[in-house]
Design an enzyme around this catalytic site. Structure first.
Site, PDB file in Angstrom:
ATOM      1  CG  ASP A 133      -6.352  -2.371   3.088  1.00  0.00           C
ATOM      2  OD1 ASP A 133      -5.270  -2.152   3.648  1.00  0.00           O
ATOM      3  OD2 ASP A 133      -6.960  -1.531   2.383  1.00  0.00           O
ATOM      4  CG  HIS A 142      -3.981  -1.390  -1.641  1.00  0.00           C
ATOM      5  ND1 HIS A 142      -5.132  -2.073  -1.973  1.00  0.00           N
ATOM      6  CD2 HIS A 142      -4.335  -0.553  -0.641  1.00  0.00           C
ATOM      7  CE1 HIS A 142      -6.124  -1.671  -1.209  1.00  0.00           C
ATOM      8  NE2 HIS A 142      -5.671  -0.739  -0.385  1.00  0.00           N
ATOM      9  CG  MET A 201      -7.936   7.732   2.144  1.00  0.00           C
ATOM     10  SD  MET A 201      -6.910   7.819   3.617  1.00  0.00           S
ATOM     11  CE  MET A 201      -6.392   6.121   3.752  1.00  0.00           C
ATOM     12  CB  SER A 208      -0.894   0.009   1.237  1.00  0.00           C
ATOM     13  OG  SER A 208      -1.408   1.310   1.412  1.00  0.00           O
ATOM     14  CG  HIS A 231      -9.219   0.660  -0.703  1.00  0.00           C
ATOM     15  ND1 HIS A 231      -8.637   0.459   0.529  1.00  0.00           N
ATOM     16  CD2 HIS A 231     -10.558   0.704  -0.468  1.00  0.00           C
ATOM     17  CE1 HIS A 231      -9.575   0.383   1.460  1.00  0.00           C
ATOM     18  NE2 HIS A 231     -10.753   0.541   0.877  1.00  0.00           N
ATOM     19  CG  MET A 247     -11.123   3.971   1.908  1.00  0.00           C
ATOM     20  SD  MET A 247      -9.556   3.884   2.781  1.00  0.00           S
ATOM     21  CE  MET A 247      -8.446   3.845   1.406  1.00  0.00           C
ATOM     22  CG  MET A 278     -11.805  -1.912   4.969  1.00  0.00           C
ATOM     23  SD  MET A 278     -10.219  -1.531   4.199  1.00  0.00           S
ATOM     24  CE  MET A 278      -9.299  -0.819   5.554  1.00  0.00           C
TER      25      MET A 278
HETATM   26  C1  DX5 Z   1      -6.284   2.098   5.431  1.00  0.00           C
HETATM   27  C2  DX5 Z   1      -5.848   1.711   4.045  1.00  0.00           C
HETATM   28  C3  DX5 Z   1      -4.772   0.706   4.000  1.00  0.00           C
HETATM   29  C4  DX5 Z   1      -3.505   1.117   4.706  1.00  0.00           C
HETATM   30  C5  DX5 Z   1      -2.900  -0.112   5.291  1.00  0.00           C
HETATM   31  O1  DX5 Z   1      -7.403   2.878   5.370  1.00  0.00           O
HETATM   32  O2  DX5 Z   1      -6.940   1.186   3.293  1.00  0.00           O
HETATM   33  O3  DX5 Z   1      -4.507   0.241   2.681  1.00  0.00           O
HETATM   34  O4  DX5 Z   1      -2.578   1.742   3.875  1.00  0.00           O
HETATM   35  O5  DX5 Z   1      -1.793   0.244   6.047  1.00  0.00           O
HETATM   36  P1  DX5 Z   1      -1.131  -0.768   7.076  1.00  0.00           P
HETATM   37  O6  DX5 Z   1      -0.736  -2.001   6.293  1.00  0.00           O
HETATM   38  O7  DX5 Z   1       0.027   0.005   7.588  1.00  0.00           O
HETATM   39  O8  DX5 Z   1      -2.155  -1.086   8.118  1.00  0.00           O
HETATM   40 ZN    ZN Z   2      -6.502   0.172   1.332  1.00  0.00          ZN
END
Ligand code: DX5
Ligand code: ZN
Length: 224
Positions: free
Chosen positions: A174, A32, A36, A7, A65, A67, A136
């Site tokens: 994730d 990934h 946001m 990510s 992804h 959000m 998630m």
């Molecule tokens: C959180 C994201 C993840 C995040 C994961 O909202 O969707 O993809 O980057 O980060 P780690 O692996 O550090 O929990």
């Molecule tokens: Zn993510």
């Protein structure tokens, strides 16, 4: 098939192109990309312009992804930017079926993400239309949080639903994933592993990716 998906949220934001090149060289399968909007989640990251510029220098599978509230408004933009797959949140779509059909019409893979409090049963009627489901394992918005243990129960339930119905759908996980917990997550049935801190936070990306792959492939070989 196991896929390891670093990510980019955990990378150096001032040097994204180099970060992508480094994980590509280190053996990642997917990149990934966490988008946001500051409304669906309390954080703002990057949008299609950044993804488009990264696309020029990478052959990785771009796993986007979203959000974002009502992501249906932006599907065209992310497809044009070079997404290979778009994942929307169940909680963010008033008309999820329409959004999924639209993603497929754009010729890319369609996925739905579920927040930790959303049960997998809500996917019952949309499941056959999906290429992937994202569970998630933290509340979305930030990297570096701890894995919520109940996520493994959700993954196992979802995996059973998929098998019972004879479907071929990837299960992505994730949030808080790293070499220390990937074995249990793979045993629950996940096969696409997102890791931000678990890869970009490590001194040796290649070692982290290959260790994650080795552990999860061993588990998968035992299951099948
Ligand atoms: C959180 C994201 C993840 C995040 C994961 O909202 O969707 O993809 O980057 O980060 P780690 O692996 O550090 O929990
Ligand atoms: Zn993510």
């Amino acid at each position: 098939m196991i896929k390891i998906a670093p990510s980019l949220l955990a990378a150096d934001m001032g040097d994204l192109r180099n970060a992508v090149a480094k994980v590509e060289k280190a053996g990642a399968d997917y990149l990934h990309l966490d988008v946001m909007d500051g409304t669906f989640v309390p954080n703002i990251s990057y949008g299609p312009a950044i993804i488009k510029t990264l696309r020029k220098n990478s052959k990785l599978f771009f796993d986007v992804h979203l959000m974002v509230e009502e992501p249906g408004r932006y599907l065209q933009d992310f497809a044009a930017a070079g997404a290979d797959s778009i994942c929307v949140h169940y909680e963010a779509c008033r008309h999820l079926h329409r959004v999924i059909q639209h993603i497929k019409e754009l010729g890319i893979k369609a996925a739905v993400a579920l927040n930790p409090a959303t049960p997998v049963s809500v996917l019952e009627d949309i499941l056959p239309d999906l290429d992937m489901v994202l569970i998630m394992s933290v509340n979305p918005g930030f990297g570096g949080q701890s894995f919520i243990e109940n996520s493994n129960n959700k993954i196992a339930k979802l995996s059973a639903m998929i098998k019972e119905r004879g479907l071929d759908i990837d299960i992505e996980v994730d949030g808080g994933v790293y070499t220390g917990n990937i074995e249990k997550i793979a045993a629950a049935g996940a096969n696409v592993f997102v890791a931000g801190t678990g890869i970009f936070g490590q001194p040796d990306y290649q070692a982290a990716i290959s260790e994650m792959r080795k552990i999860s492939e061993n588990v998968q070989n035992k299951i099948n």
